[in-house]
Each structure stands twice: as structure tokens, then as C-alpha cells.
Design a protein around this motif. Sequence first.
Motif, PDB file in Angstrom:
ATOM      1  N   GLU A 193      29.926 -27.349   2.181  1.00  0.00           N
ATOM      2  CA  GLU A 193      30.524 -27.026   0.618  1.00  0.00           C
ATOM      3  C   GLU A 193      30.609 -28.771   0.460  1.00  0.00           C
ATOM      4  OE1 GLU A 193      29.879 -24.546  -1.062  1.00  0.00           O
ATOM      5  OE2 GLU A 193      30.328 -23.208  -0.269  1.00  0.00           O
ATOM      6  N   ARG A 202      36.903 -21.111  -1.743  1.00  0.00           N
ATOM      7  CA  ARG A 202      35.388 -22.097  -1.643  1.00  0.00           C
ATOM      8  C   ARG A 202      35.900 -22.903  -0.106  1.00  0.00           C
ATOM      9  NH1 ARG A 202      31.071 -21.776  -4.085  1.00  0.00           N
ATOM     10  NH2 ARG A 202      31.945 -22.538  -6.063  1.00  0.00           N
ATOM     11  N   THR A 203      35.410 -22.763   1.207  1.00  0.00           N
ATOM     12  CA  THR A 203      35.680 -23.611   1.727  1.00  0.00           C
ATOM     13  C   THR A 203      34.795 -23.895   2.699  1.00  0.00           C
ATOM     14  OG1 THR A 203      36.514 -21.180   3.031  1.00  0.00           O
ATOM     15  CG2 THR A 203      38.033 -22.389   1.809  1.00  0.00           C
ATOM     16  N   GLU A 275      32.603 -15.584  -9.411  1.00  0.00           N
ATOM     17  CA  GLU A 275      31.477 -15.477  -8.432  1.00  0.00           C
ATOM     18  C   GLU A 275      32.704 -14.947  -7.101  1.00  0.00           C
ATOM     19  OE1 GLU A 275      28.212 -16.456  -6.535  1.00  0.00           O
ATOM     20  OE2 GLU A 275      28.725 -14.609  -4.919  1.00  0.00           O
ATOM     21  N   LEU A 276      32.926 -13.940  -7.082  1.00  0.00           N
ATOM     22  CA  LEU A 276      33.689 -12.480  -5.700  1.00  0.00           C
ATOM     23  C   LEU A 276      32.495 -12.094  -5.212  1.00  0.00           C
ATOM     24  CD1 LEU A 276      36.254 -11.091  -4.628  1.00  0.00           C
ATOM     25  CD2 LEU A 276      36.099  -9.140  -6.193  1.00  0.00           C
TER      26      LEU A 276
HETATM   27  P1  ATP Z   1      29.536 -19.982  -5.121  1.00  0.00           P
HETATM   28  O1  ATP Z   1      28.359 -20.146  -5.822  1.00  0.00           O
HETATM   29  O2  ATP Z   1      30.773 -19.137  -5.146  1.00  0.00           O
HETATM   30  O3  ATP Z   1      28.361 -21.012  -4.209  1.00  0.00           O
HETATM   31  P2  ATP Z   1      27.176 -17.795  -3.031  1.00  0.00           P
HETATM   32  O4  ATP Z   1      26.580 -17.540  -4.565  1.00  0.00           O
HETATM   33  O5  ATP Z   1      26.486 -19.112  -2.959  1.00  0.00           O
HETATM   34  O6  ATP Z   1      28.756 -18.435  -3.796  1.00  0.00           O
HETATM   35  P3  ATP Z   1      26.677 -15.763  -1.906  1.00  0.00           P
HETATM   36  O7  ATP Z   1      25.762 -16.607  -0.854  1.00  0.00           O
HETATM   37  O8  ATP Z   1      25.822 -14.974  -2.781  1.00  0.00           O
HETATM   38  O9  ATP Z   1      27.433 -17.552  -2.041  1.00  0.00           O
HETATM   39  O10 ATP Z   1      27.919 -15.146  -0.683  1.00  0.00           O
HETATM   40  C1  ATP Z   1      27.946 -13.993  -0.341  1.00  0.00           C
HETATM   41  C2  ATP Z   1      30.116 -14.304  -1.197  1.00  0.00           C
HETATM   42  O11 ATP Z   1      30.440 -14.413   0.315  1.00  0.00           O
HETATM   43  C3  ATP Z   1      30.171 -14.836  -2.707  1.00  0.00           C
HETATM   44  O12 ATP Z   1      30.240 -14.224  -3.347  1.00  0.00           O
HETATM   45  C4  ATP Z   1      31.709 -15.151  -1.916  1.00  0.00           C
HETATM   46  O13 ATP Z   1      33.196 -13.926  -2.008  1.00  0.00           O
HETATM   47  C5  ATP Z   1      31.508 -15.565  -0.371  1.00  0.00           C
HETATM   48  N1  ATP Z   1      31.575 -16.850  -0.086  1.00  0.00           N
HETATM   49  C6  ATP Z   1      30.341 -17.344  -0.418  1.00  0.00           C
HETATM   50  N2  ATP Z   1      30.459 -19.298  -0.106  1.00  0.00           N
HETATM   51  C7  ATP Z   1      31.886 -19.176   0.103  1.00  0.00           C
HETATM   52  C8  ATP Z   1      32.506 -20.501   0.455  1.00  0.00           C
HETATM   53  N3  ATP Z   1      32.147 -21.379   0.587  1.00  0.00           N
HETATM   54  N4  ATP Z   1      34.049 -20.291   0.742  1.00  0.00           N
HETATM   55  C9  ATP Z   1      34.340 -18.542   0.623  1.00  0.00           C
HETATM   56  N5  ATP Z   1      33.230 -17.651   0.394  1.00  0.00           N
HETATM   57  C10 ATP Z   1      32.715 -17.884  -0.175  1.00  0.00           C
END
Ligand code: ATP
Length: 459
Positions: A193, A202-203, A275-276
Motif C-alpha cells: 500500500e 490499512r496495513t 470500507e469494512l
Molecule cells: P481499499 O479500497 O480500502 O483499499 P479494497 O477495495 O482494495 O480496499 P478488497 O480488495 O475488496 O479491498 O479487500 C477486501 C477486504 O480486505 C477489505 O474490505 C478490507 O476489509 C480488507 N483489506 C483490504 N486491504 C487491506 C489492507 N491494506 N489492510 C487491512 N485490510 C485490508
Amino acid sequence: MTDTGLSDSGPASEMTADLDTIVSLAKRRGFVFPSAEIYGGFAASYDYGPLGVEMRRNIRESWWRWMVQGRDDVVGIEAAIISNPRIWVASGHVENFTDPLVECTNCQARLRADHVEDNTCPSCGAVGKFTAPRKFNMMLSTIVGPVADESGRAFLRPETAQGMFVNFDNVQTAMRKRLPFGIAQIGKSFRNEITVKQFIFRTREFEQMEMEYFCHPEQSMELHTYWKKERLRWHYSLGIRPQHLRLRDHAPEELSHYSRGTSDVEVHYPWGWGELEGIAHRGDYDLTQHSTHSGKKLTYFDPDTNQHIVPHVIEPAVGVDRVLLTLLFDAYAEEEVEGEKRVVLRLAPAIAPVTVAVLPLSKKIEPKAREVFDSLRPHFRAQYDDSQSIGRRYRRQDEIGTPLCVTVDFETENDGAVTIRERDSMQQVRVPLTDLVTAIHERLDSLTPRIPTHDEISI
Ligand code: ATP
């Protein structure tokens, strides 16, 4: 945007705690520590402490029961984190898993273009000093094998989902599954990220709980709606208050390369809606891609029509870490009790790291208190706590979300009874030891959130 239609959902309301309050509580009480703190930490890496680990286990357990063990149509797998890199070519991640990166020419800070507000650098305050956005691939990679050259390049998976697609045929054959059916997995994922902030929101290393639900194309829209409701029900089952949640459909330009439609379950965090969970309609994108790239047929033979079809897929995907953070925010409350501030985490019993704390009124009655503790351990996540005054111990248990405390006092030897104290009401009731396990179960049941039916949720 969707009001979930629940009568108590009301307008969106603020979380009580700000981020600093939660970060400080998480460290002080042993939920989450900065990783490698004695070496100055490591950007956006966190270690989970004793209470955080218990909570994570409870979250995973709840998800697995809800999504796999409680259903006939979903089975689980655990796929490798590092596997054949061709997976990520086929899935589109090598080409498309990118974020727009800009660099501040004043202080060299690198930022996600869509996270920059008012063209202002959050690091140095310079305005309009950004480079043009360029595509930055977010996959983390490593070299596998003894020869350190590009032939050994492999990726740490950026999502668990592809493990389910590449095992579609194996699972279908081994488990003799008929459509619709799902394959679920819980495991670590990794993303490089660009901007990492807001604690564990976000990690770069995080844990996902994902399920791919394979279905007939003509059933897919109906099942997308079903899974949106079903996933909201799970979040409510954890006790997350409806007024902190909403469902938001992605605009067409927001959709990922594979998606035909995505709805996010969003939470009203102190910094705004975030987003959760994502609930995506992935169509037949992944099975078709893997079939093309591997040369293997990834289809389903429909015995009713005697035809081979490529199933469509609905995918609910949520992060363990984000659920944990959301629960800490949602459960946090401050009250004034007898002129003093009381901090209480109103966690649902199934999620609280400790379910029952056994507190001897004095160290002198330790043998009896230990006996009570030992009788509860096989039934509940119990903790024995005999340090400091009873008032401080109650406050400590409130702050970590323990629903019930059992106090053993000088009378216990004579009357064979103990006092149960409830976290939320702080009411105390005397209960005979012979009924203790049943009495605790009854009280935990009464603290367990009511889960709405599908009909009660309108989306
Ligand atoms: P964001 O828009 O927040 O970057 P995303 O839409 O890329 O997320 P998805 O690929 O849909 O995320 O991943 C599904 C779920 O995994 C997310 O809703 C979140 O709960 C979790 N997730 C995704 N990226 C991260 C992250 N970098 N750190 C922690 N949790 C994450």
C-alpha cells in the motif's frame, strides 16, 4: 447508499472515541502493539497482544461458523500464500493491481493520488507540487529458490480469492458439489500500500476472510442481493450498531477490473465513511481467465440441462483486522459513575477476549477463588485477577469488554454462593455455586445481539 431498513438504524452517528483513544487503549491493555517497537517500529506493521489475539480468534471463529460450518453449501480451503506466479498474470493483478502514485517534488513524499486533498501535500503543506500520477503495482514479491535471479520471482498473494478459483475443479470433484456452492478461506494477504495510516485499518500485511459463491449466471443478481443481506446480518451479530453501518454501491468508474457490480459495507469511522467489506459480483471473469491461461477446462456440468457452463461468482470479502478495529470503535463508551469516568467496551460475549473474570475479594481466599476459576475454565474464556482493589479490577475488566465478573468473598465458604456483576448495567446478583455455569450462560445469552431476518433488512 442504503439505509438497512432496521427500525433502530436511525441516522448515521459518530463513534464515541477518536483514533488516538483507541490506539492508546489497544496498547495499554494488550490488544495491539506497534511492531518492533524497541527498534523504532516498522511502518504500518502491528503485533497483536494477548487480548488482540483472543479477539481475532473469536472473529475468525464467528465468520467460519456463519459462512462454512453453519451451511450445507460452503466448504473451506487453505491455499498457499506463495504459489505459481502465473496465477497473478491470469487474474489480472500483474497488469491491473495498481494504485495511482504521485510524488511531492518539494519533500519527495509518495502518496496515493486519490488520497490527496486540495492538491496539498500532507507531509510538507506544499500546494500543487505533485508529479503526474503513474501506475504503481501493489503486489509484494520475493525470490523463491537458491538462485537469486528473476526466474525465481514469485508474489505474496494480494488476496486469498485466487486460491479458491484455481482449486475450483479440485473442490468440485472431491466434494461432489452442485451449484450454487461456495469455497471459503481465511488467511494472510499482502499489499504494498502506498499510504498506510489509521492504525490497523490499512496495513501491508493483513488477514482476509473471503468466500467465492459459484452459481448459475441467471441466479447471480438475486444471490448478490442475498449475500449483501446475509453479510449485514453477520456484522449485526457481532453487535456493530446499525447506525454505524451503511451499504454503498460502487459507481461504474470505481469498479475493479473483474467486477460487474460491487457493494461495500461501510463504517462511520472518526475520519469518515470507510470500507469494512466488499461484496462483489465477479461474473465469470476469474474462471475464464484461469481456464484460458492454464489450458484446463474450468466449467460445471449441469445434470439438469446436460450442458457445461462457466459459473458466475459472488464474493463477500472482509478483513479480520478491520473488523477488530471497527469493533473497538463501535463498542467504546465513556460514562460517569459516582463522579468518576468509566470506560467500557460493550463487546458481544462471543467476541470479548475474556468472557468471565474471577475476582477474589482478598488474597486470603485464593484457594476457594481458584476452585471457582477452575470450575469455569472448561466452559468459558475465564481470567483470574487478584491484583489491586476490587473497584480497579472491575474498571479494568470493563475497559477490556469482559461481560461478567464473578466475585468470590468471605461469605462464599459459608453460603456456597458468589456475586455475578454485569458489565453494562453494573448490577450484581448472588448466585449459588451449584447454578453458576447455567446462570452465566443465561446472562451471556441476554447480552447477545439480536440478529435481524432477511425480511427486516431492506436494501
Ligand atoms: P481499499 O479500497 O480500502 O483499499 P479494497 O477495495 O482494495 O480496499 P478488497 O480488495 O475488496 O479491498 O479487500 C477486501 C477486504 O480486505 C477489505 O474490505 C478490507 O476489509 C480488507 N483489506 C483490504 N486491504 C487491506 C489492507 N491494506 N489492510 C487491512 N485490510 C485490508
